[in-house]
Design a protein around this motif. Structure first.
Motif, mmCIF file in Angstrom:
data_model
loop_
_atom_site.group_PDB
_atom_site.id
_atom_site.type_symbol
_atom_site.label_atom_id
_atom_site.label_comp_id
_atom_site.label_asym_id
_atom_site.label_seq_id
_atom_site.Cartn_x
_atom_site.Cartn_y
_atom_site.Cartn_z
ATOM 1 N N THR A 17 4.574 -7.010 -1.975
ATOM 2 C CA THR A 17 4.483 -6.591 -3.469
ATOM 3 C C THR A 17 5.259 -7.662 -4.277
ATOM 4 O O THR A 17 4.967 -7.373 -5.508
ATOM 5 C CB THR A 17 5.288 -5.119 -3.361
ATOM 6 O OG1 THR A 17 6.777 -5.426 -2.946
ATOM 7 C CG2 THR A 17 4.643 -3.977 -2.444
ATOM 8 N N PRO A 20 2.679 -10.645 -6.276
ATOM 9 C CA PRO A 20 1.939 -10.463 -7.417
ATOM 10 C C PRO A 20 2.716 -10.516 -8.746
ATOM 11 O O PRO A 20 2.334 -11.024 -9.761
ATOM 12 C CB PRO A 20 1.445 -8.800 -7.185
ATOM 13 C CG PRO A 20 1.218 -8.712 -5.922
ATOM 14 C CD PRO A 20 2.391 -9.549 -5.187
ATOM 15 N N HIS A 25 -0.675 -11.637 -11.248
ATOM 16 C CA HIS A 25 -1.649 -10.644 -10.867
ATOM 17 C C HIS A 25 -1.745 -10.579 -9.428
ATOM 18 O O HIS A 25 -1.198 -10.980 -8.612
ATOM 19 C CB HIS A 25 -2.945 -11.465 -11.450
ATOM 20 C CG HIS A 25 -3.286 -12.700 -10.702
ATOM 21 N ND1 HIS A 25 -4.067 -12.727 -9.594
ATOM 22 C CD2 HIS A 25 -3.043 -13.767 -11.058
ATOM 23 C CE1 HIS A 25 -4.121 -14.021 -9.035
ATOM 24 N NE2 HIS A 25 -3.561 -14.702 -10.237
ATOM 25 N N ARG A 26 -2.446 -9.538 -9.128
ATOM 26 C CA ARG A 26 -2.602 -9.262 -7.546
ATOM 27 C C ARG A 26 -3.551 -10.308 -6.963
ATOM 28 O O ARG A 26 -4.934 -10.452 -7.626
ATOM 29 C CB ARG A 26 -3.547 -7.985 -7.207
ATOM 30 C CG ARG A 26 -2.362 -6.756 -7.362
ATOM 31 C CD ARG A 26 -3.183 -5.487 -7.059
ATOM 32 N NE ARG A 26 -2.276 -4.546 -7.022
ATOM 33 C CZ ARG A 26 -2.618 -3.144 -6.389
ATOM 34 N NH1 ARG A 26 -3.864 -3.054 -5.879
ATOM 35 N NH2 ARG A 26 -1.810 -2.372 -6.171
ATOM 36 N N GLU A 28 -6.193 -12.180 -4.460
ATOM 37 C CA GLU A 28 -7.598 -11.575 -3.809
ATOM 38 C C GLU A 28 -8.088 -12.660 -2.731
ATOM 39 O O GLU A 28 -8.468 -13.775 -3.353
ATOM 40 C CB GLU A 28 -8.431 -11.196 -4.896
ATOM 41 C CG GLU A 28 -7.949 -10.178 -5.836
ATOM 42 C CD GLU A 28 -8.955 -9.901 -6.938
ATOM 43 O OE1 GLU A 28 -9.644 -8.823 -7.254
ATOM 44 O OE2 GLU A 28 -9.239 -10.621 -7.897
ATOM 45 N N TYR A 80 -3.829 -11.576 1.562
ATOM 46 C CA TYR A 80 -4.402 -10.465 0.703
ATOM 47 C C TYR A 80 -6.068 -10.457 0.928
ATOM 48 O O TYR A 80 -6.766 -11.751 0.573
ATOM 49 C CB TYR A 80 -4.155 -10.954 -0.566
ATOM 50 C CG TYR A 80 -2.656 -10.720 -1.054
ATOM 51 C CD1 TYR A 80 -2.098 -9.503 -1.233
ATOM 52 C CD2 TYR A 80 -1.904 -11.732 -0.948
ATOM 53 C CE1 TYR A 80 -0.636 -9.658 -1.589
ATOM 54 C CE2 TYR A 80 -0.771 -11.950 -1.076
ATOM 55 C CZ TYR A 80 0.157 -10.521 -1.443
ATOM 56 O OH TYR A 80 1.499 -10.733 -1.608
ATOM 57 N N TYR A 126 -4.514 -3.768 -0.113
ATOM 58 C CA TYR A 126 -3.990 -2.932 -1.118
ATOM 59 C C TYR A 126 -3.957 -1.487 -0.609
ATOM 60 O O TYR A 126 -3.737 -0.718 -1.468
ATOM 61 C CB TYR A 126 -4.577 -3.542 -2.419
ATOM 62 C CG TYR A 126 -4.117 -4.657 -2.722
ATOM 63 C CD1 TYR A 126 -2.752 -4.989 -3.160
ATOM 64 C CD2 TYR A 126 -5.078 -5.827 -2.991
ATOM 65 C CE1 TYR A 126 -2.394 -6.235 -3.534
ATOM 66 C CE2 TYR A 126 -4.786 -6.900 -3.242
ATOM 67 C CZ TYR A 126 -3.419 -7.330 -3.668
ATOM 68 O OH TYR A 126 -3.047 -8.637 -4.107
ATOM 69 N N TYR A 146 0.149 0.501 1.708
ATOM 70 C CA TYR A 146 0.668 -0.193 0.513
ATOM 71 C C TYR A 146 1.647 0.430 -0.692
ATOM 72 O O TYR A 146 2.527 -0.211 -1.177
ATOM 73 C CB TYR A 146 -0.485 -1.237 -0.148
ATOM 74 C CG TYR A 146 -0.184 -2.267 -1.002
ATOM 75 C CD1 TYR A 146 0.366 -3.305 -0.639
ATOM 76 C CD2 TYR A 146 0.042 -2.041 -2.450
ATOM 77 C CE1 TYR A 146 0.826 -4.463 -1.470
ATOM 78 C CE2 TYR A 146 0.346 -2.976 -3.203
ATOM 79 C CZ TYR A 146 0.807 -4.033 -2.832
ATOM 80 O OH TYR A 146 1.227 -5.288 -3.573
ATOM 81 N N GLU A 150 5.104 -0.226 -2.359
ATOM 82 C CA GLU A 150 5.570 -0.029 -3.669
ATOM 83 C C GLU A 150 6.667 0.697 -3.990
ATOM 84 O O GLU A 150 7.289 0.377 -5.174
ATOM 85 C CB GLU A 150 4.165 0.447 -4.531
ATOM 86 C CG GLU A 150 2.897 -0.589 -4.626
ATOM 87 C CD GLU A 150 1.905 -0.074 -5.228
ATOM 88 O OE1 GLU A 150 0.922 -0.982 -5.968
ATOM 89 O OE2 GLU A 150 1.759 1.081 -5.059
ATOM 90 N N ASN A 155 10.454 -4.235 -5.620
ATOM 91 C CA ASN A 155 9.240 -3.941 -6.158
ATOM 92 C C ASN A 155 9.676 -3.205 -7.553
ATOM 93 O O ASN A 155 9.300 -3.547 -8.969
ATOM 94 C CB ASN A 155 8.197 -3.274 -5.872
ATOM 95 C CG ASN A 155 6.883 -3.152 -6.546
ATOM 96 O OD1 ASN A 155 6.210 -4.112 -7.087
ATOM 97 N ND2 ASN A 155 6.150 -1.937 -6.599
ATOM 98 N N ALA A 167 -4.522 -6.624 -12.491
ATOM 99 C CA ALA A 167 -5.070 -6.245 -11.170
ATOM 100 C C ALA A 167 -5.820 -7.421 -11.013
ATOM 101 O O ALA A 167 -6.138 -7.581 -9.712
ATOM 102 C CB ALA A 167 -6.068 -5.037 -11.831
ATOM 103 N N HIS A 168 -6.388 -8.307 -11.773
ATOM 104 C CA HIS A 168 -6.871 -9.234 -11.499
ATOM 105 C C HIS A 168 -6.517 -10.556 -12.253
ATOM 106 O O HIS A 168 -6.024 -10.498 -13.397
ATOM 107 C CB HIS A 168 -8.631 -9.313 -11.717
ATOM 108 C CG HIS A 168 -8.925 -7.904 -11.060
ATOM 109 N ND1 HIS A 168 -9.336 -7.851 -9.797
ATOM 110 C CD2 HIS A 168 -9.494 -6.679 -11.634
ATOM 111 C CE1 HIS A 168 -9.946 -6.627 -9.643
ATOM 112 N NE2 HIS A 168 -9.795 -5.807 -10.461
#
Length: 358
Positions: A17, A20, A25-26, A28, A80, A126, A146, A150, A155, A167-168
């Motif tokens: 956690t 990111p 960002h998360r 991927e 991830y 996630y 997940y 968090e 976090n 998120a992206h």
């Protein structure tokens, strides 16, 4: 974000956690390797980010080289992916598991210690998270969620400090205004460089002090008016070809205790920059100067990299590596050999965090 200078990791899986927040960002479909301790000193970074598609049997050697180069004594590997069940027993899962085991063996041999030399490896989609070895060898009936991760102290600390990872990954658009060679701005810029009599130090100082004193929102057109038009903007760009002036702007942005850069020499700059590495950034000040430099960069001649490189550096200092990469590339497009841009590019390549981030 006024980031904390330390993060509380109560369990190795908490890294899932934290990453990111660090990269903005998360992640991927990638693997993030992050140093948690270097030469016995707790630390976060540097990092490696590798796409799943690029993971091959040489990945373990890359981890060992990473650990040796940066004297890493504890590292975490975070995978991830888009579905833990779908990746169970896959080639990439087996390669990553072997890489983690081989790196642990390398650290054991190197340090021969019970108190340093550790690798942790976890994976998440996630939804669930597991120890990475389970993805290679078979998932357990009960897996962690997940959502529970968090709730970790790390976090929560970062969220309370104002961090909100996207998120992206999102690109940063660079709005360059494209002044031609026959424009007043570019003509004046070329003339100033040819004459060698730029004298922009006090103009830069006055601009920096002014934009910090005036809290009103700025636009590119408004900034052009504030500095006095195209010829004045050209002088600002020409001034940035002097590394001392460029670095005065840099330390003004990152060190909130610097009220004026008038008369600063190289020693003063080095002292102010060193002091900034031990401070939490002033988020509002850093964002304000970054925005001003973005607008000045919009007016930059095609072969003028300094303003763009400065923006890249300031985004890196703020922890926004994606935005930093956009501006660093723009600076390198203007001048592939520009040293500040290359320096930040190297830091981004290994996901090196800014020096204030411990």
């Amino acid at each position: 974000m006024n980031a904390p200078t330390s993060i509380t990791l109560n369990a190795p899986e908490d890294v899932l956690t934290v990453v990111p927040h660090i990269i903005g960002h998360r992640p991927e479909n990638c693997v993030v390797v992050i140093a948690l301790e270097r030469d016995g000193v707790e630390n976060i970074g540097p990092m490696i980010v590798a796409s799943e598609d690029n993971i091959d049997h040489g990945f373990g050697e890359q981890l060992a080289e990473f650990a040796e180069r940066f004297e890493v004594t504890t590292l975490a590997m975070a995978w991830y992916t888009d579905g833990l069940e779908a990746k169970t027993g896959s080639d990439v899962a087996r390669i990553l598991d072997k890489a983690a085991l081989d790196t642990q063996a390398w650290l054991d041999e190197r340090y021969q210690s019970d108190v340093k030399g550790f690798v942790s490896y976890f994976a998440t989609d996630y939804d669930l998270y597991v120890h990475g070895s389970q993805v290679a060898n078979g998932l357990a009936e009960e897996m962690g969620t997940y959502r529970d991760l968090e709730q970790s102290v790390a976090n929560v600390e970062l969220i309370l400090a104002g961090s909100a990872p996207a998120a992206h990954a999102t690109p940063v658009l660079i709005d360059r205004l494209g002044y031609g060679e026959d424009s007043e701005l570019v003509t004046e810029y070329r003339s100033l460089l040819a004459d060698g009599e730029i004298n922009a130090a006090e103009q830069w100082n006055a601009l920096l002090v002014s934009v910090m004193a005036d809290a009103d929102a700025l636009s590119a057109d408004g900034l052009l008016t504030m500095v006095g038009g195209q010829r004045a903007m050209a002088r600002l760009h020409a001034g940035l070809t002097d590394i001392t002036i460029r670095d005065r702007v840099l330390v003004f942005a990152v060190n909130p205790e610097v009220e004026s850069v008038s008369g600063m020499d190289i020693d003063d700059i080095e002292t102010a920059l060193h002091a900034a590495t031990a401070m939490n950034p002033d988020g509002e000040r850093l964002a304000r100067i970054t925005d001003v430099m973005r607008m000045i960069g919009a007016y930059s001649p095609e072969d003028a990299p300094a303003a763009l490189a400065l923006v890249g550096y300031l985004y890196w200092w703020a922890g926004r590596s994606g935005a930093a990469a956009e501006y660093v590339q723009a600076a390198l497009d203007a001048d592939p050999s520009y040293s500040l841009a290359r320096l930040v590019e190297q830091a981004l390549d290994i996901q090196l965090p800014p020096p204030w981030f411990k």
